[in-house]
Write a protein that holds these residues in place. Structure first.
Motif, PDB file in Angstrom:
ATOM      1  N   VAL A   1      60.305  31.299  81.247  1.00 45.58           N
ATOM      2  CA  VAL A   1      59.867  29.973  81.636  1.00 45.58           C
ATOM      3  C   VAL A   1      59.256  29.289  80.410  1.00 45.58           C
ATOM      4  CG1 VAL A   1      57.578  30.768  82.434  1.00 45.58           C
ATOM      5  CG2 VAL A   1      58.547  28.637  83.321  1.00 45.58           C
ATOM      6  N   GLN A   2      59.513  28.004  80.289  1.00 47.72           N
ATOM      7  CA  GLN A   2      58.930  27.213  79.197  1.00 47.72           C
ATOM      8  C   GLN A   2      57.834  26.318  79.776  1.00 47.72           C
ATOM      9  OE1 GLN A   2      62.611  27.064  79.528  1.00 47.72           O
ATOM     10  NE2 GLN A   2      62.404  29.005  78.441  1.00 47.72           N
ATOM     11  N   LEU A   3      56.749  26.207  79.027  1.00 50.74           N
ATOM     12  CA  LEU A   3      55.598  25.436  79.489  1.00 50.74           C
ATOM     13  C   LEU A   3      55.288  24.324  78.503  1.00 50.74           C
ATOM     14  CD1 LEU A   3      53.292  28.427  80.499  1.00 50.74           C
ATOM     15  CD2 LEU A   3      54.816  27.115  81.977  1.00 50.74           C
ATOM     16  N   GLN A   4      55.009  23.141  79.033  1.00 51.39           N
ATOM     17  CA  GLN A   4      54.701  21.981  78.203  1.00 51.39           C
ATOM     18  C   GLN A   4      53.406  21.363  78.708  1.00 51.39           C
ATOM     19  OE1 GLN A   4      56.615  20.715  75.541  1.00 51.39           O
ATOM     20  NE2 GLN A   4      54.924  19.318  75.170  1.00 51.39           N
ATOM     21  N   ALA A   5      52.357  21.504  77.914  1.00 53.32           N
ATOM     22  CA  ALA A   5      51.064  20.934  78.287  1.00 53.32           C
ATOM     23  C   ALA A   5      50.924  19.520  77.743  1.00 53.32           C
ATOM     24  CB  ALA A   5      49.934  21.811  77.762  1.00 53.32           C
ATOM     25  N   SER A   6      50.223  18.701  78.494  1.00 53.12           N
ATOM     26  CA  SER A   6      49.978  17.320  78.076  1.00 53.12           C
ATOM     27  C   SER A   6      48.701  16.821  78.734  1.00 53.12           C
ATOM     28  CB  SER A   6      51.160  16.434  78.460  1.00 53.12           C
ATOM     29  OG  SER A   6      51.331  16.417  79.868  1.00 53.12           O
ATOM     30  N   GLY A   7      48.272  15.638  78.301  1.00 55.37           N
ATOM     31  CA  GLY A   7      47.127  15.004  78.934  1.00 55.37           C
ATOM     32  C   GLY A   7      45.832  15.077  78.159  1.00 55.37           C
ATOM     33  N   CYS A  21      50.622  20.671  83.021  1.00 56.82           N
ATOM     34  CA  CYS A  21      51.468  21.684  82.380  1.00 56.82           C
ATOM     35  C   CYS A  21      52.746  21.766  83.202  1.00 56.82           C
ATOM     36  CB  CYS A  21      50.755  23.021  82.329  1.00 56.82           C
ATOM     37  SG  CYS A  21      51.758  24.375  81.669  1.00 56.82           S
ATOM     38  N   ALA A  22      53.823  21.290  82.618  1.00 54.97           N
ATOM     39  CA  ALA A  22      55.110  21.280  83.295  1.00 54.97           C
ATOM     40  C   ALA A  22      55.915  22.510  82.904  1.00 54.97           C
ATOM     41  CB  ALA A  22      55.879  20.018  82.930  1.00 54.97           C
ATOM     42  N   ALA A  23      56.461  23.167  83.901  1.00 54.51           N
ATOM     43  CA  ALA A  23      57.240  24.380  83.673  1.00 54.51           C
ATOM     44  C   ALA A  23      58.717  24.112  83.892  1.00 54.51           C
ATOM     45  CB  ALA A  23      56.767  25.482  84.612  1.00 54.51           C
ATOM     46  N   SER A  24      59.530  24.815  83.128  1.00 55.65           N
ATOM     47  CA  SER A  24      60.976  24.711  83.298  1.00 55.65           C
ATOM     48  C   SER A  24      61.608  26.055  83.001  1.00 55.65           C
ATOM     49  CB  SER A  24      61.552  23.641  82.368  1.00 55.65           C
ATOM     50  OG  SER A  24      61.295  23.973  81.012  1.00 55.65           O
ATOM     51  N   GLY A  25      62.771  26.254  83.558  1.00 58.15           N
ATOM     52  CA  GLY A  25      63.526  27.456  83.256  1.00 58.15           C
ATOM     53  C   GLY A  25      63.196  28.665  84.097  1.00 58.15           C
ATOM     54  N   GLY A  26      62.455  28.486  85.152  1.00 57.18           N
ATOM     55  CA  GLY A  26      62.135  29.612  86.011  1.00 57.18           C
ATOM     56  C   GLY A  26      61.728  29.143  87.386  1.00 57.18           C
ATOM     57  N   ASP A  27      61.460  30.096  88.271  1.00 57.93           N
ATOM     58  CA  ASP A  27      60.987  29.768  89.610  1.00 57.93           C
ATOM     59  C   ASP A  27      59.474  29.589  89.540  1.00 57.93           C
ATOM     60  OD1 ASP A  27      60.983  31.518  92.835  1.00 57.93           O
ATOM     61  OD2 ASP A  27      60.324  29.512  92.250  1.00 57.93           O
ATOM     62  N   PHE A  28      59.034  28.354  89.441  1.00 56.72           N
ATOM     63  CA  PHE A  28      57.626  28.074  89.196  1.00 56.72           C
ATOM     64  C   PHE A  28      56.732  28.707  90.255  1.00 56.72           C
ATOM     65  CE2 PHE A  28      54.151  25.936  87.361  1.00 56.72           C
ATOM     66  CZ  PHE A  28      53.393  25.344  88.355  1.00 56.72           C
ATOM     67  N   SER A  29      57.183  28.709  91.486  1.00 59.94           N
ATOM     68  CA  SER A  29      56.348  29.222  92.567  1.00 59.94           C
ATOM     69  C   SER A  29      56.130  30.733  92.483  1.00 59.94           C
ATOM     70  CB  SER A  29      56.947  28.867  93.923  1.00 59.94           C
ATOM     71  OG  SER A  29      58.192  29.506  94.094  1.00 59.94           O
ATOM     72  N   SER A  30      56.849  31.409  91.616  1.00 59.90           N
ATOM     73  CA  SER A  30      56.670  32.850  91.472  1.00 59.90           C
ATOM     74  C   SER A  30      55.716  33.207  90.345  1.00 59.90           C
ATOM     75  CB  SER A  30      58.027  33.525  91.216  1.00 59.90           C
ATOM     76  OG  SER A  30      58.522  33.195  89.935  1.00 59.90           O
ATOM     77  N   TYR A  31      55.123  32.192  89.718  1.00 57.01           N
ATOM     78  CA  TYR A  31      54.227  32.422  88.585  1.00 57.01           C
ATOM     79  C   TYR A  31      52.777  32.101  88.927  1.00 57.01           C
ATOM     80  CZ  TYR A  31      58.309  32.931  85.622  1.00 57.01           C
ATOM     81  OH  TYR A  31      59.484  33.367  85.070  1.00 57.01           O
ATOM     82  N   TYR A  32      51.931  33.029  88.551  1.00 57.75           N
ATOM     83  CA  TYR A  32      50.488  32.792  88.551  1.00 57.75           C
ATOM     84  C   TYR A  32      50.226  31.959  87.314  1.00 57.75           C
ATOM     85  CZ  TYR A  32      46.068  34.359  90.659  1.00 57.75           C
ATOM     86  OH  TYR A  32      44.891  34.432  91.361  1.00 57.75           O
TER      87      TYR A  32
END
Length: 120
Positions: A1-7, A21-32
């Protein structure tokens, strides 16, 4: 998963910022998800984390009552709402992800960091 922080940005003491923090490339709901921060010349430290559904959260003692972590699994995004900011909150803030809750240094996935500067 790739994470992009902003703000991140500059805020006055007592002010507010919201990090994303926007996530891509994975099932976000499966990540703590977690937020960490690192101030100049200091070690990286835990700030907050949130469980897969958002039902469980935890915080560093010094941010309790001021910061709120939340997530929107439909938008693949975790947030950190920071209120009543203090100069000592100045740091680079990082989001992190793993399939289960981890200690510092054990999260597998990290965002690039976003700078938060709080002026007195």
């Amino acid at each position: 998963v790739q994470l992009q922080a902003s703000g991140g940005g500059l805020a006055q003491a007592g002010g507010s910022l919201r990090l994303s923090c926007a996530a891509s490339g994975g099932d976000f709901s499966s990540y703590y998800m977690a937020w960490f921060r690192q101030a100049p010349a200091k070690e990286r430290e835990f700030v907050a984390d949130i469980s897969w559904t958002g039902a469980t959260t935890s915080y560093k003692d010094s941010v309790k009552g001021r910061f709120t972590v939340s997530r929107d699994n439909a938008k693949n995004t975790v947030y950190l709402q920071m209120n009543s900011l203090k100069p000592e909150d100045t740091a680079v803030y990082y989001c992190a992800a793993d399939t289960s809750r981890q200690g510092l240094g054990y999260y597998n996935y990290w965002g690039q960091g976003t700078q938060v500067t709080v002026s007195s």
